[in-house]
Design a protein around this motif. Structure first.
Motif, PDB file in Angstrom:
ATOM      1  N   PHE A 175      30.500  39.855  19.663  1.00  0.00           N
ATOM      2  CA  PHE A 175      31.815  39.203  19.592  1.00  0.00           C
ATOM      3  C   PHE A 175      32.831  39.964  20.450  1.00  0.00           C
ATOM      4  O   PHE A 175      33.643  39.355  21.165  1.00  0.00           O
ATOM      5  CB  PHE A 175      32.304  39.133  18.138  1.00  0.00           C
ATOM      6  N   ALA A 176      32.788  41.284  20.380  1.00  0.00           N
ATOM      7  CA  ALA A 176      33.708  42.095  21.174  1.00  0.00           C
ATOM      8  C   ALA A 176      33.462  41.904  22.666  1.00  0.00           C
ATOM      9  O   ALA A 176      34.411  41.764  23.454  1.00  0.00           O
ATOM     10  CB  ALA A 176      33.557  43.566  20.798  1.00  0.00           C
ATOM     11  N   GLY A 178      32.096  39.305  24.164  1.00  0.00           N
ATOM     12  CA  GLY A 178      32.533  37.971  24.563  1.00  0.00           C
ATOM     13  C   GLY A 178      34.042  37.885  24.698  1.00  0.00           C
ATOM     14  O   GLY A 178      34.563  37.282  25.650  1.00  0.00           O
ATOM     15  N   THR A 179      34.757  38.488  23.773  1.00  0.00           N
ATOM     16  CA  THR A 179      36.220  38.485  23.819  1.00  0.00           C
ATOM     17  C   THR A 179      36.741  39.207  25.058  1.00  0.00           C
ATOM     18  O   THR A 179      37.617  38.705  25.770  1.00  0.00           O
ATOM     19  CB  THR A 179      36.791  39.148  22.552  1.00  0.00           C
ATOM     20  N   LEU A 180      36.185  40.383  25.336  1.00  0.00           N
ATOM     21  CA  LEU A 180      36.654  41.171  26.479  1.00  0.00           C
ATOM     22  C   LEU A 180      36.265  40.534  27.804  1.00  0.00           C
ATOM     23  O   LEU A 180      37.063  40.524  28.751  1.00  0.00           O
ATOM     24  CB  LEU A 180      36.088  42.593  26.383  1.00  0.00           C
ATOM     25  N   GLY A 182      35.751  37.323  28.365  1.00  0.00           N
ATOM     26  CA  GLY A 182      36.569  36.123  28.554  1.00  0.00           C
ATOM     27  C   GLY A 182      38.004  36.445  28.926  1.00  0.00           C
ATOM     28  O   GLY A 182      38.675  35.662  29.592  1.00  0.00           O
ATOM     29  N   THR A 183      38.470  37.625  28.517  1.00  0.00           N
ATOM     30  CA  THR A 183      39.856  38.017  28.789  1.00  0.00           C
ATOM     31  C   THR A 183      39.996  38.769  30.106  1.00  0.00           C
ATOM     32  O   THR A 183      40.871  38.455  30.917  1.00  0.00           O
ATOM     33  CB  THR A 183      40.376  38.919  27.642  1.00  0.00           C
ATOM     34  N   GLU A 203      46.904  37.542  26.860  1.00  0.00           N
ATOM     35  CA  GLU A 203      45.598  38.156  27.118  1.00  0.00           C
ATOM     36  C   GLU A 203      45.522  39.564  26.538  1.00  0.00           C
ATOM     37  O   GLU A 203      44.453  40.008  26.114  1.00  0.00           O
ATOM     38  CB  GLU A 203      45.331  38.191  28.625  1.00  0.00           C
ATOM     39  N   LEU A 206      44.270  39.448  22.966  1.00  0.00           N
ATOM     40  CA  LEU A 206      42.831  39.251  22.864  1.00  0.00           C
ATOM     41  C   LEU A 206      42.075  40.523  23.247  1.00  0.00           C
ATOM     42  O   LEU A 206      41.093  40.897  22.602  1.00  0.00           O
ATOM     43  CB  LEU A 206      42.394  38.088  23.767  1.00  0.00           C
ATOM     44  N   ALA A 209      42.217  42.947  20.451  1.00  0.00           N
ATOM     45  CA  ALA A 209      41.274  42.581  19.395  1.00  0.00           C
ATOM     46  C   ALA A 209      39.857  43.006  19.771  1.00  0.00           C
ATOM     47  O   ALA A 209      39.117  43.557  18.945  1.00  0.00           O
ATOM     48  CB  ALA A 209      41.328  41.077  19.142  1.00  0.00           C
ATOM     49  N   GLY A 210      39.478  42.761  21.039  1.00  0.00           N
ATOM     50  CA  GLY A 210      38.155  43.180  21.494  1.00  0.00           C
ATOM     51  C   GLY A 210      37.983  44.684  21.453  1.00  0.00           C
ATOM     52  O   GLY A 210      36.927  45.193  21.050  1.00  0.00           O
TER      53      GLY A 210
END
Length: 506
Positions: A175-176, A178-180, A182-183, A203, A206, A209-210
């Motif tokens: 999840f981390a 994917g978040t990073l 994508g950002t 951004e 996000l 959060a990552g």
């Protein structure tokens, strides 16, 4: 020499594959004869890599010719080379101990051991977070099999908890990532460090959060409170050589926090600079405190050693939380000391347990040990070192961490916690020593409990590293200072991980 960065990964991987093929596949004696020279070769290649990085600063190894940030890249700098050498020396000691008989408890111990070394070295050498995830999975899969090696109810129970927690951690890791990705649009560590300061406000949320999700993952691997409860029973249930090798596993988590959050979310990250520090400070302090309580409450030497690992993790993360070069240098020195000495203590715990019959390593009255004097001397040296008594490496490591604390606010928190944890360790190990060596009932166990010389050699190898770290304290601390400067200064690190086309080192 240009292929040195991949050798710490390639050597154990090929060795594991060869041992799974005929004529080596079903002979433990052949595994031993093959595996020990391989580990010696790995130590030599790791030492050469460290010397090369020390003199040249660092080296990048591009796989397949795809230049970063798009391809797979290994980065050998002073920090990663130091960790690889530490892994190799610890692995050699643990493997020598296993060759005395522990490797016969189940099948394929040595191939699994090599795959574990491969995963750990890969985690230290990778230049991007996705491959960090890949190597995490390699070392974890090998550790699942090694933990349950030999079977038994206690090992199975500990393994189930260990597997479930790490599967959850792996899911959060994805999840981390994917978040990073994508950002930021990249998972190359240095490329991300260049792009994170340029992110917009939305951004940035996000990316934050990552980054915090990564802290959760790395905190689980490092046994950072409240994610540390799995460690004591898991390490205590493992066989001695596996537990000794696992002493480096928590350091993989600490290294990942140091590498990723210092490089990507360090001083140059703009609004995202030091996003983990407000979390690291209280959690690291509590980790040391709860580890010290665990040390005092442990009913056996193995559990005491496992909780000492937790204390060392908290101490290391306190230094990481200071976010300055002197603190990072102190953390690296302390990491060398704590990893090797706790590894030696796990091996000593097993020797003591097998000498004391049914009492094992519990703090109860038991029969007299066959080699009480030799084992007692080894335990005395290990206890003094891990507690931090002068003139051994534990004292030097703790003094460096205490000196790194600057300002009254830092000193008020760091000094009492570290010193009280040392006092708790002193009390616990004093109780352990007096109970195990002075409270004996009945005769010794006879010839059947003689300890193999190979086990004493393995313990001596790891313990001998402590006086060496003191004798060569000047060169070692000079190296750790250079490694810390290289990690914290953005310019030179960018050159090695994002070079011009065709360049491979600086």
């Amino acid at each position: 020499m240009q292929h040195l960065p991949i050798l710490p990964i390639l050597i154990p991987m090929l060795a594991a594959v060869v041992m799974l093929l005929p004529p080596l596949s079903h002979s433990i004696d052949r595994h031993r004869l093959f595996a020990v020279p391989v580990m010696l070769l790995l130590v030599v290649s790791s030492a050469l890599l460290l010397l090369k990085c020390h003199h040249n600063g660092g080296q990048m190894y591009v796989l397949g010719g795809w230049q970063p940030p798009f391809g797979i890249v290994l980065v050998a700098d002073r920090l990663s080379a130091l960790m690889v050498l530490l892994t190799s020396v610890l692995g050699l000691g643990a493997q020598l101990y296993a060759c005395a008989g522990d490797d016969k408890e189940g099948m394929y111990f040595h191939p699994l051991f090599m795959f574990q070394i491969m995963g750990v070295n890969g985690a230290f050498l990778t230049g991007d977070i996705f491959n960090l995830f890949v190597f995490f999975e390699v070392l974890l899969i090998a550790s699942y099999a090694l933990l349950i090696h030999g079977g038994g109810k206690q090992k199975t129970k500990a393994n189930v908890h260990y597997v479930v927690l790490n599967l959850v951690g792996s899911s959060i890791f994805l999840f981390a990532l994917g978040t990073l990705y994508g950002t930021v649009g990249s998972l190359n560590i240095e490329d991300m460090a260049n792009k994170v300061p340029l992110l917009g406000e939305q951004e940035q949320s996000l990316a934050k959060a990552g980054g915090l999700l990564l802290l959760v993952v790395f905190g689980l691997k490092a046994a950072l409170l409240p994610l540390h409860f799995w460690l004591p029973k898991t390490y205590a249930a493992a066989s001695a050589p596996v537990a000794a090798l696992f002493a480096i596993m928590t350091k993989v988590g600490v290294y990942s926090i140091l590498r990723v959050h210092t490089t990507i979310f360090g001083e140059g990250a703009g609004a995202l600079a030091d996003i983990t520090i407000p979390w690291l400070w209280p959690l690291a302090l509590l980790t040391v405190a709860f580890g010290a309580v665990g040390v005092l409450a442990s009913p056996s030497l193995r559990l005491t050693t496992s909780n000492l690992v937790v204390v060392s993790v908290g101490s290391l993360l306190l230094a990481v939380a200071m976010q300055r070069e002197a603190a990072t240098s102190a953390a690296l020195y302390y990491m060398l000391h704590s990893t090797l000495i706790t590894g030696a203590l796990f091996l000593l715990s097993d020797i003591i347990g097998k000498q004391r019959g049914k009492a094992e390593d519990r703090y109860v009255i038991a029969r007299e040990m066959k080699h009480a004097k030799v084992i007692g001397i080894a335990f005395f040296i290990a206890a003094l070192t891990v507690v931090g008594m002068p003139p051994l490496s534990g004292f030097v490591g703790k003094v460096l961490i205490l000196q790194a604390a600057q300002g009254m606010q830092e000193m008020v928190w760091v000094w009492p916690v570290v010193l009280l944890a040392g006092l708790a360790s002193l009390v616990a190990l004093s109780r352990a020593g007096t109970t195990i060596f002075w409270r004996a009932a009945g005769g010794d166990g006879g010839n059947e409990d003689r300890v193999s010389p190979l086990k004493f050699i393995a313990v001596a190898l790891l313990l001998f590293m402590s006086p060496l770290l003191v004798i060569f304290g000047g060169p070692v601390t000079h190296y750790t200072q250079l490694a810390a400067v290289q990690l914290h200064e953005r310019g030179p690190q960018t050159e090695v991980t994002l070079p011009q086309e065709g360049a491979n080192e600086y």
